[in-house]
Design a protein around this motif. Structure first.
Motif, short mmCIF file in Angstrom:
data_model
loop_
_atom_site.label_atom_id
_atom_site.label_comp_id
_atom_site.label_asym_id
_atom_site.label_seq_id
_atom_site.Cartn_x
_atom_site.Cartn_y
_atom_site.Cartn_z
N THR A 1 0.71 -1.28 0.04
CA THR A 1 0.02 -0.08 0.42
C THR A 1 0.88 1.83 0.02
N GLY A 2 2.75 1.50 -0.11
CA GLY A 2 3.29 2.43 0.18
C GLY A 2 3.75 2.72 1.52
N TYR A 3 2.81 2.29 2.08
CA TYR A 3 2.27 2.95 4.06
C TYR A 3 5.03 1.93 4.69
N PHE A 4 4.60 3.59 5.16
CA PHE A 4 5.60 4.06 6.04
C PHE A 4 5.37 4.41 7.08
N ASP A 5 5.80 4.50 8.60
CA ASP A 5 6.05 5.09 9.90
C ASP A 5 5.89 4.49 10.77
N PHE A 6 6.30 5.33 11.59
CA PHE A 6 6.63 4.26 12.98
C PHE A 6 6.30 5.40 13.74
N LYS A 7 6.61 5.15 15.38
CA LYS A 7 6.11 5.52 16.86
C LYS A 7 6.94 4.94 17.64
N LEU A 8 7.62 6.51 18.44
CA LEU A 8 8.77 6.46 19.16
C LEU A 8 7.88 7.02 20.58
N LEU A 9 8.67 6.18 22.43
CA LEU A 9 8.53 6.55 23.04
C LEU A 9 8.68 8.59 23.08
N THR A 10 7.20 9.03 23.86
CA THR A 10 7.37 10.29 24.75
C THR A 10 8.17 10.39 25.85
N ARG A 11 7.30 9.75 26.85
CA ARG A 11 7.63 9.70 28.13
C ARG A 11 9.18 9.37 28.72
N VAL A 12 9.72 9.91 28.92
CA VAL A 12 11.22 9.72 29.78
C VAL A 12 11.18 8.75 31.12
N ARG A 13 9.65 8.88 31.54
CA ARG A 13 10.16 8.28 32.86
C ARG A 13 10.64 6.66 32.99
N ARG A 14 9.94 5.68 32.20
CA ARG A 14 9.98 4.55 32.09
C ARG A 14 12.19 4.64 32.26
N ILE A 15 12.48 4.98 30.83
CA ILE A 15 13.72 5.29 30.44
C ILE A 15 14.74 5.33 32.48
N SER A 16 14.32 6.43 32.75
CA SER A 16 15.04 6.94 33.90
C SER A 16 15.24 6.38 35.40
N ALA A 17 13.94 5.17 35.16
CA ALA A 17 13.63 4.71 35.87
C ALA A 17 13.68 3.27 36.00
N PHE A 18 14.45 3.03 34.79
CA PHE A 18 15.62 1.44 34.01
C PHE A 18 16.78 1.97 34.72
N PHE A 19 16.84 2.71 33.58
CA PHE A 19 18.00 3.26 33.71
C PHE A 19 18.98 4.49 35.07
N GLU A 20 18.96 4.19 35.58
CA GLU A 20 18.79 5.50 36.96
C GLU A 20 19.72 6.40 36.81
N GLU A 21 21.36 5.67 36.83
CA GLU A 21 22.42 6.33 36.65
C GLU A 21 22.82 7.18 35.42
N LEU A 22 21.63 6.68 34.02
CA LEU A 22 21.97 7.28 33.02
C LEU A 22 21.04 8.66 32.93
N ASP A 23 22.54 9.89 32.57
CA ASP A 23 22.26 11.33 32.14
C ASP A 23 21.07 11.23 30.55
N ILE A 24 19.36 11.20 30.97
CA ILE A 24 18.44 10.85 30.37
C ILE A 24 18.60 12.33 28.94
N SER A 25 19.08 12.86 29.17
CA SER A 25 19.69 13.00 27.50
C SER A 25 20.27 13.02 26.70
N ILE A 26 21.23 11.37 27.11
CA ILE A 26 21.62 11.00 26.21
C ILE A 26 21.05 10.14 25.24
#
Length: 279
Positions: free
Chosen positions: A33-58
């Protein structure tokens, strides 16, 4: 009409040494059908909670670069297939397949992909959202689902201590008001002890309040009708202590439980669980 779509789960893996990752998006294409798209996580809380020592700006930085790359691919494919009402040409199909394979190829980077998969759907856009909700937003992980996991953990601990045979699901109350509990010890058809797993690890304070107060209300109502035994135990998981609002809500619910003479422990405190169940 069903169309064959290819999709891949986007993963964020900041430390290759440990292999730990978080699902952060979905990329999906439908060459037919000629379709291409993507969807990415917008909230960073899960990332900061899982990788506590990570600088979230990375994470924000690599996600922005990756999103820009996918936007370029989307623009290119849209130009190659400007009218999605017409069947895709073999040339365009080959281009879609080639670019998708190039995007999801194995690479040594913080943003990686799970193995690509094929799925049939009559609406690629809806399917993209559905896959995102399942693999990234974890739509299946409702509070009921979370409490089933806690209940399974508690039941396994009781089983290993040879105490599970004493407990069974039971409904406490009367015809006007009653509540089902998953683990109740009875003697002569009278409840002696109650164990209730409770999910309180929500990342939204309103959701935590709503679910916690729901059970505070149930306990109060049952106690007023003298339907509960004196020995009631709630095994709970708790929110991230760094989430100030959620933890304040959690502490308030715990205080109310204790005011109702309900014993509350962490769901993984096996020693206290066995002590309560055995006494």
């Amino acid at each position: 009409m069903k169309y064959a779509c290819q999709y891949a789960i986007v993963r964020f893996l900041p430390y290759a040494e440990t292999g730990e990752f978080a699902n952060v998006g979905i990329v999906l294409t439908c060459p037919q059908t000629g379709y291409f798209d993507f969807k990415l996580l917008t909230r960073v809380r899960r990332i900061s909670a899982f990788f506590e020592e990570l600088d979230i700006s990375i994470f924000r930085g690599v996600k922005a670069s990756f999103s820009a790359e996918l936007d370029r691919v989307k623009t290119m494919l849209t130009a190659a297939h400007t009218n999605d009402k017409e069947p895709a040409t073999p040339t365009n199909k080959a281009l879609f397949n080639h670019l998708f394979a190039e995007i999801v190829r194995p690479r040594e980077a913080m943003i990686r992909f799970d193995d690509p998969r094929v799925i049939l759907t009559d609406n690629p856009s809806d399917k993209l959202n559905e896959l995102f909700e399942h693999y990234v937003a974890r739509s299946f992980a409702t509070k009921q689902y979370q409490e089933q996991l806690i209940e399974r953990h508690v039941s396994q601990a009781l089983k290993q201590a040879d105490l599970m045979k004493l407990y069974a699901p039971a409904v406490l109350g009367n015809s006007a008001y009653h509540v089902r509990f998953p683990l109740v010890k009875t003697l002569n058809e009278k409840a002696q002890k109650v164990i209730k797993p409770l999910h309180l690890a929500q990342d939204d304070p309103t959701s935590l309040y709503d679910h916690g107060w729901e059970w505070v209300g149930k306990i109060r109502k049952l106690k007023r009708g003298h339907f509960l035994p004196n020995a009631v135990l709630f095994t709970v998981n708790r929110p991230n202590i760094e989430s100030t609002e959620c933890y304040a809500a959690f502490a308030e619910i715990m205080d109310e439980m204790k005011n109702q003479n309900v014993k509350v422990i962490s769901y993984d405190d096996t020693e206290e669980l066995i002590k309560f169940a055995h006494e």
